[in-house]
Design a protein around this motif. Sequence first.
Motif, short mmCIF file in Angstrom:
data_model
loop_
_atom_site.label_atom_id
_atom_site.label_comp_id
_atom_site.label_asym_id
_atom_site.label_seq_id
_atom_site.Cartn_x
_atom_site.Cartn_y
_atom_site.Cartn_z
N GLN A 55 0.99 -1.23 0.02
CA GLN A 55 -0.04 0.44 0.16
C GLN A 55 1.18 1.26 0.29
N GLU A 56 2.15 0.79 0.72
CA GLU A 56 3.24 2.48 0.83
C GLU A 56 3.26 1.98 -0.45
N ALA A 57 3.76 1.50 -0.92
CA ALA A 57 4.58 1.44 -2.07
C ALA A 57 3.42 2.01 -3.27
N VAL A 58 2.75 1.63 -3.69
CA VAL A 58 1.23 2.60 -4.35
C VAL A 58 1.46 3.55 -4.38
N GLU A 59 1.02 3.79 -2.91
CA GLU A 59 1.20 5.72 -3.04
C GLU A 59 2.11 6.04 -3.27
N ILE A 60 3.53 5.84 -3.09
CA ILE A 60 4.63 6.56 -3.78
C ILE A 60 4.33 6.54 -5.35
N HIS A 61 4.42 5.46 -6.22
CA HIS A 61 3.84 5.71 -7.27
C HIS A 61 2.36 6.99 -7.91
N GLU A 85 5.77 14.37 -1.30
CA GLU A 85 4.55 12.79 -0.11
C GLU A 85 5.50 11.90 -0.34
N VAL A 86 5.89 12.47 -1.66
CA VAL A 86 7.10 11.05 -2.23
C VAL A 86 7.98 11.40 -1.61
N GLU A 87 8.89 11.90 -1.38
CA GLU A 87 10.36 11.87 -0.75
C GLU A 87 9.90 11.65 1.01
N LYS A 88 8.63 11.73 2.04
CA LYS A 88 8.38 11.36 3.15
C LYS A 88 8.50 9.13 2.69
N GLY A 89 7.33 9.25 1.82
CA GLY A 89 7.33 7.56 1.53
C GLY A 89 8.61 6.98 1.61
N LEU A 90 9.50 7.64 0.49
CA LEU A 90 10.87 6.89 1.02
C LEU A 90 11.68 6.89 2.04
N LEU A 91 11.06 7.66 2.01
CA LEU A 91 12.29 8.10 3.35
C LEU A 91 11.97 7.18 4.84
N PHE A 92 10.47 6.68 4.78
CA PHE A 92 9.55 5.48 5.44
C PHE A 92 10.26 3.97 4.91
N PHE A 93 10.20 3.98 4.13
CA PHE A 93 11.18 2.71 3.76
C PHE A 93 12.93 2.61 4.05
N GLN A 94 13.36 3.22 3.50
CA GLN A 94 14.97 3.83 4.46
C GLN A 94 14.93 2.30 5.69
N SER A 95 13.55 3.83 6.47
CA SER A 95 13.65 3.59 8.25
C SER A 95 13.37 2.13 8.30
N ARG A 96 12.95 1.68 7.71
CA ARG A 96 12.05 -0.09 7.84
C ARG A 96 13.09 -1.19 7.34
N PHE A 115 14.92 5.20 -9.57
CA PHE A 115 14.54 5.99 -10.02
C PHE A 115 13.84 7.06 -9.33
N ILE A 116 12.91 7.78 -8.28
CA ILE A 116 12.34 8.04 -8.50
C ILE A 116 13.11 9.00 -7.58
N GLU A 117 13.43 8.50 -6.87
CA GLU A 117 14.15 9.04 -5.34
C GLU A 117 14.94 10.22 -5.52
N GLU A 118 15.83 10.15 -7.78
CA GLU A 118 16.89 10.95 -7.56
C GLU A 118 16.55 11.34 -8.15
N HIS A 119 15.23 11.06 -8.41
CA HIS A 119 14.62 12.56 -9.86
C HIS A 119 13.50 13.22 -9.14
N VAL A 120 12.48 13.03 -7.79
CA VAL A 120 12.75 14.12 -6.40
C VAL A 120 13.33 14.60 -6.52
N SER A 121 14.54 14.43 -5.95
CA SER A 121 15.27 15.76 -5.56
C SER A 121 15.79 16.31 -7.21
N ARG A 122 16.09 15.87 -7.75
CA ARG A 122 16.50 16.96 -9.14
C ARG A 122 15.14 17.83 -8.98
#
Length: 287
Positions: A55-61, A85-96, A115-122
Motif C-alpha cells: 500500500q505504501e509502495a502504490v502510494e509513492i507511485h 509526499e513521495v520523499e516522505k514515503g521513500l524515507l519511510f522505506f529506508q527507515s524500515r 529512479f523516483i528518489e533520484e528524480h524527486v531530489s532533482r
Amino acid sequence: MTIDNLPLLKIVNIVSNVASQRYNANRVIRLLMIGKEYALEHQDQELAAHISYLQEAVEIHSNYFCAFSLLQQNEFYEAWCKLEEVEKGLLFFQSRQKDRPDYWDEFLVSGKYKFIEEHVSRWQELFPYELYLSPGMIYKQNCSICNNVINPRKPCGHNDGEIYNGEFRERLLSDIRYDHIALVNKPANKFCVVFPISEFDEVTNGYNKSMDIYDYSLVKGVISCLTDPFQAWDYSVRKIERDSDYFESIGVGENDSCPCGSEKKYVNCCMNLTITGLRYEVYLNRS
C-alpha cells in the motif's frame, strides 16, 4: 518475510513493473484492501504486513505520477507538495530496512523506486523556494493502534513504525496549540513555503489571497522536454560571465531592467560591468 500467496504475488508483479505498464492504482488499492481484510479475518499478521508495505509502495507511485502531471499543468506548488509526499514515503522505506520482506530489494529496483528518489531530489533542487515556515506547537500524542496517550514513563507497548493488524503504528496529535513560528531554509516540513499575501481587500475586510511570485522557469524548461514520468534526466550548473557587448547583442537597452536582477535600470546598475551568473544545462535520456 517470504511470500507464497499467489493473488498477492500477482499484485507484487504488477506494482513492480510500473515503469513498463501503467497499472490502475485505484483498482490495485481496492484489491489490497480486500486482501488485508482477508488476512485480518484469518489472523495472518505476516500477510497483512506484506499488504501494508505494498500500500505504501502504490502510494509513492501514485503521488509521483500526480506530481509529474501537475508540473505539466504548471501547478507548481501543488506538484511540490506531491513531491514532498513521495520523499516522505521513500524515507519511510529506508527507515524500515531491517523488517522489509525478503523480495523487497528486487522489488524496489523493478518498481523504479531508486529512479523516483533520484528524480524527486532533482526536481526539488530546481524549485525557487528558499524560505519556509516552521511552527512551534504544544500537543498531546496518542497511539494510532490502541489510542492510548503516549507517555515516555508508561509506554503503551506499540512501537513507532511497527505493523499491527496491517497498520503502521503512528503518533496521532491532538489539542494542538501553536506558540511560535520561525522562518527556516532547511525545514523538516517542506509544505510550508512562504508566499506573500495580496493587498488589503475592502470587500472581505482582510487579506484573503496569497501570491505566487516565484520564478519557475527552470522547472518549466525541464518539464517541457519530458514526455514520460520515467524519462531520465539530469543537469549541471556552471558559472558564466557576460559583458556589456553580450547584453547589447541580445537587445538589452539602457533603460531596460538590469540583467543582474536588481530591478534597477541597466544604465544605473551594471552597464559597464561584467555580470556573473549561473548556467543550467539539462541532459535528457531519449531512449
